[in-house]
Scaffold this active site. Structure first.
Site, PDB file in Angstrom:
ATOM      1  N   ASP A  68      -2.427 -18.472   1.321  1.00 30.23           N
ATOM      2  CA  ASP A  68      -3.397 -19.227   0.512  1.00 30.23           C
ATOM      3  C   ASP A  68      -4.064 -20.310   1.363  1.00 30.23           C
ATOM      4  O   ASP A  68      -5.281 -20.512   1.309  1.00 30.23           O
ATOM      5  CB  ASP A  68      -2.739 -19.812  -0.752  1.00 30.23           C
ATOM      6  CG  ASP A  68      -1.388 -20.459  -0.506  1.00 30.23           C
ATOM      7  OD1 ASP A  68      -0.874 -20.371   0.632  1.00 30.23           O
ATOM      8  OD2 ASP A  68      -0.837 -21.053  -1.447  1.00 30.23           O
ATOM      9  N   LYS A  79       3.570 -15.363   3.157  1.00 24.36           N
ATOM     10  CA  LYS A  79       3.820 -16.147   1.939  1.00 24.36           C
ATOM     11  C   LYS A  79       5.340 -16.331   1.875  1.00 24.36           C
ATOM     12  O   LYS A  79       6.005 -15.898   0.920  1.00 24.36           O
ATOM     13  CB  LYS A  79       3.256 -15.391   0.715  1.00 24.36           C
ATOM     14  CG  LYS A  79       3.273 -16.164  -0.576  1.00 24.36           C
ATOM     15  CD  LYS A  79       2.225 -17.269  -0.668  1.00 24.36           C
ATOM     16  CE  LYS A  79       2.389 -18.067  -1.941  1.00 24.36           C
ATOM     17  NZ  LYS A  79       1.509 -19.254  -2.001  1.00 24.36           N
ATOM     18  N   TYR A 123       0.808  -1.211   0.000  1.00 22.42           N
ATOM     19  CA  TYR A 123       0.000   0.000   0.000  1.00 22.42           C
ATOM     20  C   TYR A 123       0.844   1.265   0.000  1.00 22.42           C
ATOM     21  O   TYR A 123       0.388   2.309  -0.462  1.00 22.42           O
ATOM     22  CB  TYR A 123      -0.920   0.037   1.230  1.00 22.42           C
ATOM     23  CG  TYR A 123      -2.209  -0.729   1.080  1.00 22.42           C
ATOM     24  CD1 TYR A 123      -2.209  -2.113   0.970  1.00 22.42           C
ATOM     25  CD2 TYR A 123      -3.423  -0.061   1.075  1.00 22.42           C
ATOM     26  CE1 TYR A 123      -3.394  -2.818   0.855  1.00 22.42           C
ATOM     27  CE2 TYR A 123      -4.618  -0.757   0.964  1.00 22.42           C
ATOM     28  CZ  TYR A 123      -4.590  -2.130   0.856  1.00 22.42           C
ATOM     29  OH  TYR A 123      -5.778  -2.820   0.743  1.00 22.42           O
ATOM     30  N   ASP A 156      -6.218  -7.187   4.378  1.00 26.65           N
ATOM     31  CA  ASP A 156      -7.359  -6.588   3.683  1.00 26.65           C
ATOM     32  C   ASP A 156      -8.226  -7.689   3.074  1.00 26.65           C
ATOM     33  O   ASP A 156      -9.445  -7.725   3.251  1.00 26.65           O
ATOM     34  CB  ASP A 156      -6.846  -5.639   2.590  1.00 26.65           C
ATOM     35  CG  ASP A 156      -7.985  -5.002   1.820  1.00 26.65           C
ATOM     36  OD1 ASP A 156      -8.960  -4.570   2.459  1.00 26.65           O
ATOM     37  OD2 ASP A 156      -7.907  -4.954   0.579  1.00 26.65           O
ATOM     38  N   ASP A 196     -12.240  -9.401   4.490  1.00 29.47           N
ATOM     39  CA  ASP A 196     -13.475  -9.429   3.683  1.00 29.47           C
ATOM     40  C   ASP A 196     -13.980 -10.872   3.623  1.00 29.47           C
ATOM     41  O   ASP A 196     -15.170 -11.141   3.754  1.00 29.47           O
ATOM     42  CB  ASP A 196     -13.219  -8.940   2.243  1.00 29.47           C
ATOM     43  CG  ASP A 196     -13.585  -7.469   2.053  1.00 29.47           C
ATOM     44  OD1 ASP A 196     -13.350  -6.680   2.990  1.00 29.47           O
ATOM     45  OD2 ASP A 196     -14.095  -7.115   0.974  1.00 29.47           O
TER      46      ASP A 196
HETATM   47  C1  IPM Z   1     -10.404  -1.333   3.887  1.00 32.16           C
HETATM   48  C2  IPM Z   1     -10.637  -0.810   2.491  1.00 32.16           C
HETATM   49  C3  IPM Z   1      -9.479   0.103   2.091  1.00 32.16           C
HETATM   50  C4  IPM Z   1      -8.212  -0.733   2.114  1.00 32.16           C
HETATM   51  C5  IPM Z   1      -9.639   0.796   0.729  1.00 32.16           C
HETATM   52  C6  IPM Z   1     -10.921   1.580   0.645  1.00 32.16           C
HETATM   53  C7  IPM Z   1      -8.458   1.656   0.389  1.00 32.16           C
HETATM   54  O1  IPM Z   1     -10.807  -1.850   1.590  1.00 32.16           O
HETATM   55  O2  IPM Z   1     -10.323  -0.519   4.827  1.00 32.16           O
HETATM   56  O3  IPM Z   1     -10.312  -2.548   4.057  1.00 32.16           O
HETATM   57  O4  IPM Z   1      -7.896  -1.430   1.155  1.00 32.16           O
HETATM   58  O5  IPM Z   1      -7.511  -0.695   3.133  1.00 32.16           O
HETATM   59 MN    MN Z   2     -10.829  -3.818   2.492  1.00 38.44          MN
END
Ligand code: IPM
Ligand code: MN
Length: 356
Positions: free
Chosen positions: A222, A190, A142, A246, A250
């Site tokens: 993975d 990894k 990032y 990240d 999710d």
């Molecule tokens: C999160 C989001 C952010 C990230 C984006 C919006 C830049 O997905 O906070 O998880 O990737 O960190």
């Molecule tokens: Mn995210």
């Protein structure tokens, strides 16, 4: 006590979910006798439009002067698939994380008993799952430089960089969390491919001995992606680098039934930020259908982490549990055949439960 916070609604559904969260914060402050002082600030696409920058200096000052930041979401489709855009809303979020030194993002993943049936995973797999993902937040791909394009535009590059100091401080934080929970730390990397991952693993091996109570487990990312949905109950604390964290969180939200359920706390050197893990969900903006619970639970984390007010956090969590148990939920988690509630209805219900 004085609760002095910065409120940054951001883009998409941000303003709607923050409105519900703020309503809850106000009610908690009134009920428990706290003096709430808040100011709103611009961030993201909203800030680009109004001030020409996704994280204006004024917003940074506001964050620095506050005891906590309550953040909505960032992102606007008009910037997606537009390689020519020189500034993106997301840069505002990244810059905020970097300028506030928020190197750790704490993402608790826990199931609610009344929601286990909405998870696409089998009930017996997810029931009782309860772990924390600690995502490194100010390093890795990032922020690594160089990042960009070759002159002819046909080559692009990102750089993954981690220093020993960055790795050590997040690992130590993760060991402390694991020590306060069930004494198991899973370091996700990894290391079979990446040099940065090998440094992570080396540093973890070096300091593990200082935390003898905690069992350290190493897992390739993975494999971790598979194990998180195959056997979520095997995790206690997961620590990992920025991009892996990240993606894995999710994925982990599927365990709870919806991405709209997971709160987060970003902590580090300066003011902590409390925000839902989901994005700005532009398709739902203005429709009053977004799930406000991740944001409301982020307010609970705020009371707990930034102000050490446990009863206030518990009051919020109990009210959320009550909304779930009574089926007062938005469409993402409503049972098939039953009517889904609006964002404001869910917020109002939670608010009333806290009030009585
Ligand atoms: C999160 C989001 C952010 C990230 C984006 C919006 C830049 O997905 O906070 O998880 O990737 O960190
Ligand atoms: Mn995210």
């Amino acid at each position: 006590m004085e609760i002095k916070i910065a409120v940054l609604p951001g883009d998409g559904i941000g303003p709607e979910i923050i409105e519900q969260g703020l309503k809850v914060i106000k009610t908690v402050c009134t009920r428990f006798g706290h003096n709430l002082k808040y100011r709103e600030g611009l961030v993201g696409a909203a800030a680009i439009d109004a001030a020409g920058h996704p994280y204006p200096e004024e917003t940074h000052q506001l964050c620095m002067e506050s005891d906590a930041v309550f953040f909505g979401a960032i992102g606007d489709p008009k910037y997606d698939n537009n390689p020519a855009a020189s500034v993106r809303p997301e840069q505002g979020l990244l810059q905020m994380r970097k300028s506030l030194g928020l190197y750790a993002n704490i993402r608790p993943v826990a199931t609610f008993p009344s929601l286990v049936h909405t998870s696409p995973l089998r009930t017996e797999l997810v029931e009782g799952a309860d772990f924390i993902c600690i995502r490194e937040l100010t390093g890795g791909l990032y922020f690594g430089r160089p990042q960009g394009r070759s002159e002819d535009g046909n080559t692009a590059y990102d750089t993954c960089i981690y220093t020993r100091e960055e790795i050590e401080r997040i690992l130590r934080l993760a060991y402390r969390y694991a020590g306060a929970r069930r004494n198991k730390l899973t370091v996700v990397d990894k290391a079979n491919v990446l040099a940065t991952s090998r440094l992570w693993r080396q540093v973890a091996q070096e300091i593990a001995g200082e935390y003898p109570k905690v069992e350290t487990e190493f897992m390739f990312v993975d494999n971790a992606a598979m194990r998180i949905i195959q056997w979520p109950k095997s995790f206690d604390v997961i620590v990992t680098e920025n991009m892996f964290g990240d993606i894995l969180t999710d994925e982990a939200s599927v365990i709870t039934g919806s991405l709209g359920m997971l709160p987060s706390a970003s902590i580090g050197l300066h003011t902590s930020v409390f925000e839902p893990i989901h994005g700005s969900y532009p398709q739902a903006a203005g429709k009053n259908i977004a799930n406000p619970i991740a944001t409301i639970l982020s307010a609970a984390l705020m009371f707990e982490y930034a102000f050490e007010l446990q009863r206030e956090a518990a009051a919020i969590r109990n009210a959320v549990a009550s909304a779930l148990a009574n089926g007062i939920v938005t469409e993402d988690i409503s049972a098939s055949g039953s009517k889904a509630c609006k964002t404001t209805e869910v917020g109002d219900f939670i608010n009333e439960v806290i009030n009585c």
